[in-house]
Write a protein that holds these residues in place. Structure first.
Motif: not given
Length: 171
Positions: A136-152
């Motif tokens: 994310n460019a607004d966060n100085f190039g660091l990725p945004d954290a989010r909930m992991p997702q898994a689907a069967v």
């Protein structure tokens, strides 16, 4: 060995190889394998008419799995564990038994025919997504954290079986 003898022998061998190859091709390309049930010995030993029974067993054919698909904004490709398609069929059966005029006059047999039906399946799969997003460019190039997702991904089973029941005259 004379050249004419060699030529004749080569032509005969080529013809035999072509005949064997042509005879082996339909068996290898068949969708089902017939399974006869021999009851002739019982019929001759007991001196009575026995049912005719035969079956068909499907030959499963695995397909090519869907590879992972890369989607923009995801760290891990979609369908991390791909689903494997498998095409085959349900087994078929053919039964024909004699009747001693129980249903009506002129009714000599009862027949049940359940032909092999096509069956299409897909094995279960797995889709994952990492807890980090795209940079994310607004966060100085660091990725945004989010909930992991898994689907069967659920398995798939499609078929349309059918059967015929008949009575009539004749063996």
């Amino acid at each position: 060995m004379k050249p004419t003898t060699r030529g004749t022998l080569a032509a005969v061998m080529t013809g035999m190889a072509a005949a064997v190859g042509a005879a082996a091709t339909p068996a290898a390309a068949a969708d089902t394998a017939p399974v006869p049930v021999p009851l002739n010995g019982v019929e001759q030993a007991l001196h009575l008419r026995t049912p005719h029974l035969a079956g068909e067993l499907p030959v499963p054919v695995p397909g090519a799995p869907e590879g992972p698909r890369y989607v923009e904004g995801r760290m891990i490709p979609e369908h991390a564990l791909p689903r494997l398609p498998l095409a085959a069929g349900l087994p078929g059966a053919d039964l024909r038994t004699p009747l001693p005029h129980l249903v009506a006059e002129g009714t000599d047999h009862l027949g049940v025919s359940a032909p092999a039906a096509d069956l299409r399946t897909l094995t279960p799969g797995l889709s994952l997504d990492a807890p980090l997003g795209a940079p994310n460019a607004d966060n100085f190039g660091l990725p945004d954290a989010r909930m992991p997702q898994a689907a069967v991904l659920t398995p798939l089973l499609q078929t349309m079986p059918g059967a015929n029941v008949e009575t009539g005259s004749g063996a």
